[in-house]
Design a protein around this motif. Structure first.
Motif, PDB file in Angstrom:
ATOM      1  N   ARG A 115       0.834  -1.184   0.064  1.00 47.09           N
ATOM      2  CA  ARG A 115       0.071   0.110  -0.003  1.00 47.09           C
ATOM      3  C   ARG A 115       0.706   1.338   0.108  1.00 47.09           C
ATOM      4  O   ARG A 115       0.533   2.252  -0.812  1.00 47.09           O
ATOM      5  N   ASP A 116       1.903   1.399   0.893  1.00 48.25           N
ATOM      6  CA  ASP A 116       2.828   2.660   0.825  1.00 48.25           C
ATOM      7  C   ASP A 116       3.336   2.823  -0.554  1.00 48.25           C
ATOM      8  O   ASP A 116       3.424   3.975  -1.020  1.00 48.25           O
ATOM      9  N   TYR A 122       2.378   1.649  -3.290  1.00 45.68           N
ATOM     10  CA  TYR A 122       1.330   2.216  -4.344  1.00 45.68           C
ATOM     11  C   TYR A 122       1.086   3.652  -4.108  1.00 45.68           C
ATOM     12  O   TYR A 122       0.895   4.328  -4.997  1.00 45.68           O
ATOM     13  N   LEU A 123       0.620   4.171  -2.813  1.00 43.47           N
ATOM     14  CA  LEU A 123       0.625   5.428  -2.753  1.00 43.47           C
ATOM     15  C   LEU A 123       1.598   6.431  -3.135  1.00 43.47           C
ATOM     16  O   LEU A 123       1.189   7.432  -3.791  1.00 43.47           O
ATOM     17  N   CYS A 144       1.692   7.091  -6.475  1.00 45.32           N
ATOM     18  CA  CYS A 144       0.386   7.884  -7.055  1.00 45.32           C
ATOM     19  C   CYS A 144       0.688   9.392  -6.952  1.00 45.32           C
ATOM     20  O   CYS A 144      -0.327  10.257  -7.308  1.00 45.32           O
ATOM     21  N   LEU A 180      -6.035  10.603  -2.310  1.00 46.53           N
ATOM     22  CA  LEU A 180      -5.920   9.197  -1.952  1.00 46.53           C
ATOM     23  C   LEU A 180      -5.189   9.019  -0.680  1.00 46.53           C
ATOM     24  O   LEU A 180      -4.189   9.783  -0.382  1.00 46.53           O
ATOM     25  N   SER A 181      -5.768   8.395   0.229  1.00 45.91           N
ATOM     26  CA  SER A 181      -5.158   8.250   1.458  1.00 45.91           C
ATOM     27  C   SER A 181      -5.225   6.778   2.095  1.00 45.91           C
ATOM     28  O   SER A 181      -6.408   6.013   1.876  1.00 45.91           O
ATOM     29  N   PRO A 182      -4.473   6.451   2.974  1.00 47.69           N
ATOM     30  CA  PRO A 182      -4.704   5.296   3.652  1.00 47.69           C
ATOM     31  C   PRO A 182      -5.455   5.098   4.612  1.00 47.69           C
ATOM     32  O   PRO A 182      -5.719   6.016   5.563  1.00 47.69           O
ATOM     33  N   ASP A 183      -6.204   4.181   4.777  1.00 48.98           N
ATOM     34  CA  ASP A 183      -7.274   3.726   5.583  1.00 48.98           C
ATOM     35  C   ASP A 183      -6.725   3.439   7.035  1.00 48.98           C
ATOM     36  O   ASP A 183      -5.750   2.588   7.081  1.00 48.98           O
ATOM     37  N   ARG A 186      -6.388  -0.937   2.302  1.00 53.35           N
ATOM     38  CA  ARG A 186      -7.421  -0.193   1.896  1.00 53.35           C
ATOM     39  C   ARG A 186      -6.953   1.370   1.459  1.00 53.35           C
ATOM     40  O   ARG A 186      -6.261   1.880   2.433  1.00 53.35           O
ATOM     41  N   ILE A 187      -7.218   2.002   0.320  1.00 54.81           N
ATOM     42  CA  ILE A 187      -6.971   3.302   0.046  1.00 54.81           C
ATOM     43  C   ILE A 187      -8.190   4.028  -0.262  1.00 54.81           C
ATOM     44  O   ILE A 187      -8.919   3.510  -1.102  1.00 54.81           O
ATOM     45  N   ASN A 188      -8.402   5.095   0.624  1.00 56.28           N
ATOM     46  CA  ASN A 188      -9.673   6.116   0.327  1.00 56.28           C
ATOM     47  C   ASN A 188      -9.643   6.982  -0.668  1.00 56.28           C
ATOM     48  O   ASN A 188      -8.570   7.561  -0.714  1.00 56.28           O
TER      49      ASN A 188
END
Length: 93
Positions: free
Chosen positions: A15-16, A18-19, A22, A40-43, A49-51
């Motif tokens: 996730r990190d 990926y973000l 982005c 785009l933010s980590p849940d 999950r990415i919000n």
């Protein structure tokens, strides 16, 4: 006005990364015609999950920007996409 909101699911271990990948997309979106907000933010509770939250002037502005879409690496990393678009009718105050 168009609101885009929902969540993307990726491997929690990636996730990190990926973000981080982005960041340029977020910067480009915020400079795009008609974009008022793009995030785009980590849940906080779900590590995979990415919000997603976006606010655009019009559907045309959104789809003009969206035409570039995620690159293959970004798209391949997505395990699930639950994102919707809503048209908001504004009323004068």
């Amino acid at each position: 006005m168009i609101i885009v909101a929902g969540a993307l699911t990726v491997d929690p271990h990636g996730r990190d990364a990926y973000l981080d990948g982005c960041a340029s997309v977020v910067a480009a979106a915020r400079q795009a015609q008609g974009c008022h907000d793009f995030a785009l933010s980590p849940d906080l509770l779900d590590a995979g999950r990415i919000n997603v939250f976006e606010r655009w002037d019009s559907e045309e502005d959104l789809h003009r920007f969206r035409g570039s879409g995620p690159d293959d690496g970004q798209h391949d990393a997505l395990l699930n996409i639950q994102v919707n678009e809503w048209m908001v009718l504004e009323r004068p105050h």
